[in-house]
Motif scaffolding. Structure first.
Motif, PDB file in Angstrom:
ATOM      1  N   ALA B 287       0.734  -1.264  -0.069  1.00  0.00           N
ATOM      2  CA  ALA B 287      -0.196  -0.049  -0.062  1.00  0.00           C
ATOM      3  C   ALA B 287       1.056   1.252  -0.033  1.00  0.00           C
ATOM      4  CB  ALA B 287      -0.909   0.036   1.271  1.00  0.00           C
ATOM      5  N   GLN B 288       2.079   1.236   0.844  1.00  0.00           N
ATOM      6  CA  GLN B 288       2.799   2.470   0.912  1.00  0.00           C
ATOM      7  C   GLN B 288       3.578   2.550  -0.308  1.00  0.00           C
ATOM      8  OE1 GLN B 288       5.526   2.056   4.092  1.00  0.00           O
ATOM      9  NE2 GLN B 288       7.155   3.356   3.158  1.00  0.00           N
ATOM     10  N   GLN B 289       3.731   1.410  -1.328  1.00  0.00           N
ATOM     11  CA  GLN B 289       4.481   1.661  -2.378  1.00  0.00           C
ATOM     12  C   GLN B 289       3.418   2.394  -3.561  1.00  0.00           C
ATOM     13  OE1 GLN B 289       7.752   0.817  -2.622  1.00  0.00           O
ATOM     14  NE2 GLN B 289       7.524   1.902  -4.608  1.00  0.00           N
ATOM     15  N   ILE B 290       2.219   1.901  -3.418  1.00  0.00           N
ATOM     16  CA  ILE B 290       1.333   2.379  -4.553  1.00  0.00           C
ATOM     17  C   ILE B 290       1.274   4.000  -4.136  1.00  0.00           C
ATOM     18  CG2 ILE B 290      -0.918   2.560  -5.096  1.00  0.00           C
ATOM     19  CD1 ILE B 290      -1.295  -0.343  -4.330  1.00  0.00           C
ATOM     20  N   VAL B 291       0.941   4.303  -2.796  1.00  0.00           N
ATOM     21  CA  VAL B 291       0.938   5.694  -2.319  1.00  0.00           C
ATOM     22  C   VAL B 291       2.312   6.520  -2.847  1.00  0.00           C
ATOM     23  CG1 VAL B 291       0.864   7.328  -0.502  1.00  0.00           C
ATOM     24  CG2 VAL B 291      -0.468   5.553  -0.578  1.00  0.00           C
ATOM     25  N   GLN B 292       3.395   5.976  -2.731  1.00  0.00           N
ATOM     26  CA  GLN B 292       4.592   6.884  -3.063  1.00  0.00           C
ATOM     27  C   GLN B 292       4.766   6.718  -4.472  1.00  0.00           C
ATOM     28  OE1 GLN B 292       7.467   4.626  -0.562  1.00  0.00           O
ATOM     29  NE2 GLN B 292       7.438   6.112   0.848  1.00  0.00           N
ATOM     30  N   ASP B 293       4.327   5.850  -5.286  1.00  0.00           N
ATOM     31  CA  ASP B 293       4.708   5.776  -6.589  1.00  0.00           C
ATOM     32  C   ASP B 293       3.693   6.792  -7.494  1.00  0.00           C
ATOM     33  OD1 ASP B 293       6.652   4.100  -6.274  1.00  0.00           O
ATOM     34  OD2 ASP B 293       5.437   2.503  -6.993  1.00  0.00           O
ATOM     35  N   ASN B 294       2.729   7.246  -6.588  1.00  0.00           N
ATOM     36  CA  ASN B 294       1.468   7.791  -7.351  1.00  0.00           C
ATOM     37  C   ASN B 294       1.301   9.455  -6.868  1.00  0.00           C
ATOM     38  OD1 ASN B 294       0.574   5.922  -9.551  1.00  0.00           O
ATOM     39  ND2 ASN B 294       0.481   4.652  -7.626  1.00  0.00           N
ATOM     40  N   PRO B 312      -4.900  11.866  10.142  1.00  0.00           N
ATOM     41  CA  PRO B 312      -4.265  12.138   8.924  1.00  0.00           C
ATOM     42  C   PRO B 312      -4.768  11.360   7.857  1.00  0.00           C
ATOM     43  CG  PRO B 312      -2.806  10.749  10.589  1.00  0.00           C
ATOM     44  CD  PRO B 312      -4.056  11.146  11.210  1.00  0.00           C
ATOM     45  N   SER B 313      -4.182  11.526   6.668  1.00  0.00           N
ATOM     46  CA  SER B 313      -4.764  10.624   5.590  1.00  0.00           C
ATOM     47  C   SER B 313      -3.628   9.506   5.479  1.00  0.00           C
ATOM     48  CB  SER B 313      -4.893  11.431   4.383  1.00  0.00           C
ATOM     49  OG  SER B 313      -3.496  12.018   4.029  1.00  0.00           O
ATOM     50  N   LEU B 314      -3.722   8.642   4.529  1.00  0.00           N
ATOM     51  CA  LEU B 314      -3.020   7.413   4.510  1.00  0.00           C
ATOM     52  C   LEU B 314      -1.749   8.172   3.974  1.00  0.00           C
ATOM     53  CD1 LEU B 314      -2.346   4.466   4.479  1.00  0.00           C
ATOM     54  CD2 LEU B 314      -3.353   4.286   2.252  1.00  0.00           C
ATOM     55  N   GLU B 315      -1.803   8.984   2.935  1.00  0.00           N
ATOM     56  CA  GLU B 315      -0.653   9.596   2.298  1.00  0.00           C
ATOM     57  C   GLU B 315       0.288  10.137   3.288  1.00  0.00           C
ATOM     58  OE1 GLU B 315      -3.836  10.002   1.328  1.00  0.00           O
ATOM     59  OE2 GLU B 315      -3.912  10.027  -0.895  1.00  0.00           O
ATOM     60  N   ALA B 316      -0.423  10.848   4.241  1.00  0.00           N
ATOM     61  CA  ALA B 316       0.193  11.703   5.284  1.00  0.00           C
ATOM     62  C   ALA B 316       0.993  10.783   6.065  1.00  0.00           C
ATOM     63  CB  ALA B 316      -0.484  12.354   6.033  1.00  0.00           C
ATOM     64  N   LYS B 317       0.595   9.730   6.361  1.00  0.00           N
ATOM     65  CA  LYS B 317       0.981   8.722   7.352  1.00  0.00           C
ATOM     66  C   LYS B 317       2.221   8.129   6.513  1.00  0.00           C
ATOM     67  CE  LYS B 317      -2.752   6.678   8.576  1.00  0.00           C
ATOM     68  NZ  LYS B 317      -3.972   5.882   9.347  1.00  0.00           N
ATOM     69  N   VAL B 318       2.030   7.694   5.470  1.00  0.00           N
ATOM     70  CA  VAL B 318       3.022   6.986   4.634  1.00  0.00           C
ATOM     71  C   VAL B 318       4.322   8.179   4.621  1.00  0.00           C
ATOM     72  CG1 VAL B 318       3.898   6.393   2.436  1.00  0.00           C
ATOM     73  CG2 VAL B 318       1.578   5.377   3.497  1.00  0.00           C
ATOM     74  N   LEU B 353      -6.585   3.685  -8.335  1.00  0.00           N
ATOM     75  CA  LEU B 353      -5.552   3.293  -7.264  1.00  0.00           C
ATOM     76  C   LEU B 353      -6.028   3.155  -5.968  1.00  0.00           C
ATOM     77  CD1 LEU B 353      -2.873   5.998  -8.811  1.00  0.00           C
ATOM     78  CD2 LEU B 353      -2.780   3.516  -8.907  1.00  0.00           C
ATOM     79  N   GLN B 354      -6.901   3.997  -5.439  1.00  0.00           N
ATOM     80  CA  GLN B 354      -7.418   3.404  -4.177  1.00  0.00           C
ATOM     81  C   GLN B 354      -8.082   2.053  -4.259  1.00  0.00           C
ATOM     82  OE1 GLN B 354     -10.540   6.128  -2.742  1.00  0.00           O
ATOM     83  NE2 GLN B 354      -9.438   8.036  -3.493  1.00  0.00           N
ATOM     84  N   GLU B 355      -8.538   1.713  -5.160  1.00  0.00           N
ATOM     85  CA  GLU B 355      -9.004   0.068  -5.395  1.00  0.00           C
ATOM     86  C   GLU B 355      -7.824  -0.706  -5.308  1.00  0.00           C
ATOM     87  OE1 GLU B 355     -11.911   0.132  -8.670  1.00  0.00           O
ATOM     88  OE2 GLU B 355     -13.008  -0.936  -7.390  1.00  0.00           O
ATOM     89  N   GLN B 356      -6.666  -0.410  -5.845  1.00  0.00           N
ATOM     90  CA  GLN B 356      -5.345  -1.123  -5.608  1.00  0.00           C
ATOM     91  C   GLN B 356      -5.113  -1.077  -4.111  1.00  0.00           C
ATOM     92  OE1 GLN B 356      -2.226  -0.358  -8.300  1.00  0.00           O
ATOM     93  NE2 GLN B 356      -3.538  -0.061 -10.020  1.00  0.00           N
TER      94      GLN B 356
END
Lengths: 501, 709
Positions: B287-294, B312-318, B353-356
């Motif tokens: 999940a972290q990878q998907i967030v960071q790549d996009n 925080p949002s998932l992005e902020a946490k990552v 991407l959220q689905e991924q």
């Protein structure tokens, strides 16, 4: 949990204090005449505890007539020790500055007197130091404040906080500042962890071990603070002067050392053991620090009644604190402690390796009082806590010892300034070469085999007052006294010391 | 925030028939109201209901009656610190606690292992039930009218002379151009002021998915000179329950028995054993990878606008805490609902991407996304422009409450709503404002923090923000606020007031009875061997002291001493409260002095129109700037502003004094108000010793009054 325990204990103590207080509300106290040396200092209290405080400090059940100055002896109620004789005024509320019961103590402005009175007040139940502006605010709450007065007070308080800020800044620089900073950070962190533990529950990944970690951190800090406080009163030493006592077996050069340090024949010296009977006190200014040096009778089982009295006085002299075991032969060490406070502009001698040293006087660059083989004399500051290593590394390394007088200054400087815990060790490092070029002899510094740490074989010079300045004698028993005198004379005349044996 | 999605609108039950006071969306509302509330969220409903309870003819204006009481984001109420707020709103007879108790499906007291002062009452609520019950409650509140309309502008008029402000609001202009006159107006527009929804790189104006933002109102506020900032928030995607594999996940069951929010609720509507469970799963490196790549596809995250630090949002946490697993709570949205709210998975990636991300998480491999997560950016008002009654300083009788003031969370919004509603009503009546002090409640801390210090990120309530946490507990909110609410604000029903009075009397009786039972430690040890008393305690001990011990409770005591304790122990709620009172007694006694001090300082009001740059006092420019931007209302508030020196406080005290004196003088001799400059300088130069000697006498009659401005 230690923390919980400590907190609840603190809370209970606090509650007790509150309950002991006869009336509601805190009583506050503060020096209201500004800080620093001055002729007369006015210490003011306000609140329901003022009455009791005035009674306790004057030691009399009756109060002086309201709003009339009265001369009273002021004592510490805990120890009954007299602190000062001064004027006291009693302002029963509401006819007072703040509208509450107030008392004023007009005492002599010496820092020792003022801090003594403040400490005595602080120990009374229900009394606490005032916060900046608190007297004014109380006056305001009671509707007692005149406008112009408020303005004037505002300016004064402003000046005071300004001074506090500067002082705080001064203290923030340097090692002590860093130490306090670290404590503060430790506490903040502990608090933050605790609050996070409370405010974020199981769904926020705050682990349960937070509590035990905080507990351990606070315990460690508590110990550190305790150690630091036990080493307290260094600031007081700086203000009030260091009291150093030269003590030891007879005929080891105590009086000669005193004479050397004060550069005059203050004490009679002779080859006869037991010459010094009474305590001889000399006030010295050692590189800017006030030192009161006392020469005492040599410690032995005297038969002469006068000498016996001298010995008993000598034994009484250096031991207000339990650590200062007087007259232990060879106990060539001393400690001093105090709240470290930077002495603004005091002497150039810093007592730290590498710092420039200013010798007491140019001639006394090097001292090597030889000790009697049966013991050495110990000079210690009182109150003394941390001990220097019995056998300082400088000695074992066979490096050059430092000149006693310069060392004395260094030692005193160190004693009043250095944060505790670091006292002993760095000072045992070799000193800078003395400016006069006079050196001790490496060989002479090595103690004789039989003169072990316990047996002494060293006469600790005044320099040894602080751990940094270990002055050692040669560890040969029964060395004739005149050797020492010759040696000292050579020091004074500026001739080089004797060659190594 | 919210997420009223397409599924939700489809599932929306038909709007109930017009209530007795409900104006239909077509019919124009009556010409004038005492209080008009704009917005039907958590702040708006509480504000409207509180004003109506206080006796004001009130109009609630909302875009859609169907969305009144909509839980825009998470389907839950309460939490640590937030539960306190719900209890306090309830103590003021607010709605949210009662409505929660008609909709809760999973009750849990957080922080149970810690002290009762920080217990966090929390419940998952059924989204549909909550909304329907809230709507029913609003539509059935006497004196309250609901009208469906958008508000485009404010009607303004000359200011009242005795209050600060450059104008006064006297009504609102609706979307259709018609006007409604109002004594007071409360703005509770949440995220709707220039709301902008972000999903991936797409953005479109909306206050909530599917709802139009308020642009006209935002322009009006800007024109009036309000300082406006921008914040952002977000909501997670929603998942279909029947596509989730719960078998391998940690199950968290609800408390049995559940603890209701409201002091009026004896029990909750749902049977304890029928409560739903929540499930816990975790994100993983994928999940972290998907967030960071996009990140380049994620406008919302790249913006510099501040988001909620504590939600925080998932992005902020990552980004902030990489290489960790993050918790994802799968929370049911209702008894009948097939929707799961994945708390902790708030994100604004493009939907595919959220689905991924979702499918990468354990248990969600086959989960179907019903609605993507999205972010919202919105205007908020610098709350330092408000007084403690939440009235704006610029425009008289205009109140603000809720997310528009920079807070986050339903409970924070509801708390402000109640206060704004009460004060809007009192203001129309010309009565003094109803202000909850920091020493009285979390509501007081919330509003004081906002109005004194402001905020630059969404403000969330925490127990650590509260100085007197030991006294301000969820259990005693009624004792703290209900009496005041009844007597001063008139917003509390007779029934609730009587209940609070009864409870207070019973508590006092109980404490007195417990304190009167005094025995030696050894006697106590015989009576109640199950409680290990420390032998070092001084004798005698009262039953109240014994009750402090963790093992002790009223039941044990009543067994040992049936008379007179049995009657207290039988009343379960009372016996629990007695136990808590005993446990905190010593802290509360200790805090009392500090509380008094704070109250004294808060009693010293600073004039609201004080021009800090003009006053003749020795204040540094820095202090003047701080005072001017923060506009503290009391000396107590001044002391909480960072960087204000004791000297500045003393100088301000002088002004308070000056003002009082001047007022008195003016009353007595209107023309003797004179200025004697000489005296000031001579005394200013005097040393403190002299001053103290002078002041030691009774205060001299002073003819010296300086004009401050």
């Amino acid at each position: 949990m230690a923390l919980r325990g400590a907190l609840s204990a603190a809370g209970r103590r606090w509650a007790q204090q509150r309950l002991c207080c006869t009336a509601r509300g805190d009583t506050i106290f503060a020096v209201s005449s500004g800080h620093g040396r001055c002729g007369v200092a006015v210490i003011r209290t306000s609140g329901p505890g003022s009455r009791g405080a005035l009674r306790s400090l004057t030691g009399r059940p009756e109060l002086p007539p309201p709003r009339v100055l009265a001369l009273r002896r002021i004592r510490d109620p805990a120890t009954a020790e007299p602190l000062d004789r001064g004027l006291v005024v009693w302002f029963p509320g509401p006819q007072s500055f703040t509208g509450e019961d107030c008392a004023e103590l007009h005492v002599h402005g010496g820092p020792a007197v003022v801090s003594g009175v403040l400490r005595a007040l602080g120990r009374l139940p229900g009394l606490r130091p005032a916060e900046p502006g608190e007297f004014t605010r109380r006056a305001f709450h009671r509707g007692k404040l005149d406008l112009t007065a408020a303005e004037g007070l505002g300016d004064l308080i402003h000046a005071e906080t300004e001074a506090q800020r500067r002082q705080a800044l001064r203290q923030m620089e340097g090692e002590l500042g860093r130490l306090y900073q670290r404590w503060s950070e430790t506490l903040t962190q502990a608090l933050a962890h605790l609050e996070a533990y409370i405010d974020f529950s199981e769904d926020d990944n705050v682990e349960e071990e937070v509590l035990s970690q905080v507990d351990a951190a606070v315990r460690a800090l508590e110990q550190e603070l305790g150690a630091h406080l036990q080493d307290g009163r260094r600031g007081e030493l700086l203000r009030g002067g260091v009291r150093a006592v030269i003590a030891g077996p007879p005929n080891v050069g105590k009086s000669s050392l005193l004479n050397l340090l004060c550069r005059r024949p203050a004490a009679i010296v002779s080859p006869v053991a037991g010459t010094t009977r009474d305590v001889v006190e000399v006030s010295l200014n050692v590189t800017g620090y006030p030192v009161v040096l006392s020469d005492t009778a040599g410690l032995r089982d005297a038969t002469d009644p006068v000498e016996r009295e001298g010995v008993s006085r000598a034994r009484d002299r250096p031991a207000p604190s339990p650590q200062a075991a007087a007259g232990r032969p060879g106990a060539g060490r001393a400690g001093c402690h105090g709240r470290a406070r930077r002495a603004g502009g005091a002497g150039g001698c810093r007592g730290v390796p590498g710092a420039p040293r200013r010798p007491l006087h140019p001639g006394a660059q090097q001292g090597r009082p030889a000790g009697g083989g049966h013991g050495g004399s110990a000079c210690r500051l009182r109150p003394g806590t941390p001990r220097a290593p019995r056998r300082p590394s400088v000695l074992q390394d066979g490096r050059r010892h430092r000149p006693p007088a310069g060392a004395a200054g260094a030692a005193v400087g160190t004693a009043v300034r250095r944060p505790p815990g670091r006292l002993a060790q760095p000072d045992a490092e070799p000193a800078q070469p003395a400016p006069g070029g006079l050196r001790g002899r490496a060989g002479a510094l090595r103690p004789a085999p039989r003169a072990g740490p316990g047996a002494g074989g060293r006469a600790a010079a005044a320099g040894a007052a602080a751990p940094g300045a270990h002055h050692r004698a040669r560890g040969r028993r029964g060395r004739p006294r005149h050797h020492l005198q010759g040696f000292l004379r050579r020091q004074v005349t500026g001739r080089r010391g004797a060659a190594p044996p | 925030m919210l997420c009223r999605g397409r599924w939700r609108r489809l599932a929306l039950p038909p709007a109930p028939g017009p209530g007795p006071r409900r104006a239909g969306s077509g019919a124009a509302p009556a010409a004038g109201y005492e209080v008009v509330v704009i917005g039907g969220g958590h702040a708006g409903t509480e504000a409207a209901a509180a004003a109506a309870r206080g006796g004001a003819r009130t109009l609630l204006l909302t875009h859609k009656i169907g969305t009144i009481g909509q839980l825009s984001c998470n389907p839950s109420f309460g939490g640590i610190g937030k539960g306190h707020l719900v209890r306090e709103v309830d103590a003021l007879d607010g709605l949210c606690g009662r409505v929660c108790d008609l909709a809760g499906v999973h009750y849990k007291v957080l922080n149970r292992c810690k002290g009762p002062a920080v217990w966090g009452l929390r419940a998952q609520v059924d989204r549909g039930l909550y909304r329907d019950n809230m709507r029913k409650e609003i539509l059935n509140t006497p004196l309250l009218t609901v009208h469906e309309a958008s508000v485009e502008d404010l009607l303004l008029t000359e200011p009242e002379p005795d209050h600060p402000g450059k104008c006064r609001v006297r009504g609102v202009v609706l979307g259709d151009g018609s006007t409604v006159h109002a004594g007071s107006v409360i703005l509770t527009t949440g995220t709707f002021l220039r709301g902008m929804i972000h999903v991936g790189l797409e953005k479109h104006p909306a206050g909530r998915l599917g709802d139009q933002p308020s642009i006209g109102l935002a322009q009006t506020l800007e024109r009036l000179g309000f300082a406006v900032g921008r914040l952002k928030t977000g909501t997670p995607p929603r998942l279909a329950k029947d596509t989730i594999d719960f078998s391998g996940l940690e199950e968290r069951t609800a408390d049995n028995p559940p603890v209701p929010f409201s002091f009026l609720s004896k029990a909750v509507w749902i049977k304890p054993e029928d409560q739903l469970s929540c499930y816990l799963t975790y994100t993983n490196p994928k999940a972290q990878q998907i967030v960071q790549d996009n990140l380049h596809l994620n406008n919302h995250v790249r913006e510099t606008t501040k988001g909620p630090r504590y939600c925080p949002s998932l992005e902020a946490k990552v980004l902030r805490f990489p290489n960790r697993e993050h918790q994802v709570w799968l929370e049911p949205e209702g008894l009948e609902s097939n929707v799961i709210y994945p708390q902790g998975l708030s994100m604004t990636l493009p939907p595919e991407l959220q689905e991924q991300v979702i499918k990468s998480i354990r248990g969600l491999e086959k989960a179907k996304m019903l609605q993507p997560g999205y972010g919202v950016q919105y205007d908020y008002l610098d709350p330092r422009q408000l007084t403690a009654s939440l009235e704006s300083r610029l425009v008289q009788r205009l109140f603000f409450a809720g997310q528009i003031n920079g807070t986050t969370g339903y409970e924070e919004a509801a708390a402000q709503g109640v206060i704004a509603g009460i004060n809007a009503c009192l203001r129309v009546r010309g009565k003094p404002p109803f202000i909850v002090s920091r020493t009285e409640g979390y509501i007081g801390v919330l509003i004081d923090d906002l109005t004194t210090l402001g905020t630059n990120e969404p403000y969330r309530m925490f127990t650590s923000r509260v100085e007197f946490r030991m006294s301000l507990r969820p259990d005693n909110a009624d004792a703290r606020l209900t009496h005041r609410g009844f007597e001063e604000a008139g917003c509390v029903s007779q029934q609730r007031y009587e209940q609070a009075v009864k409870m207070k009397a019973a508590l006092e009786d109980g404490i007195a009875a417990l304190k009167s039972l005094q025995f030696s430690v050894s006697k106590w040890s015989q009576l109640i061997p199950e409680v290990r008393l420390s032998s070092s305690r001084r004798s005698p001990m009262s039953a109240f002291d014994v009750l402090q011990y963790p093992e002790a409770n009223m039941e044990i005591l009543a067994r040992a001493i049936p008379e007179p304790l049995r009657k207290f122990a039988k009343w379960r709620e009372l016996s629990e409260r007695l136990k808590i009172e005993a446990a905190y007694e010593w802290c509360v006694v200790n805090q009392q002095e500090e509380i008094e001090e704070v109250r004294r300082d808060e009693a010293l009001q600073l004039p609201e129109d004080l021009d800090y740059f003009a006053i003749d006092a020795s204040l540094s420019t820095e202090v003047r700037e701080k005072l001017s931007s923060n506009r503290p209302q009391t000396i107590g508030a001044v002391s909480r502003i960072p960087g204000i020196t004791p000297a500045a406080i003393v100088n301000l005290l002088r002004f308070v004094k000056n003002k009082h004196r001047k007022a008195e003088k003016l009353k007595a001799f209107p023309q003797t108000d004179k200025y004697v400059p000489g005296k000031m300088y001579s005394e200013k130069a005097a040393s403190q010793t002299q001053i103290s000697a002078e002041l030691s006498e009774e205060e001299p009659e002073s003819t010296f009054v300086k004009t401050p401005v």
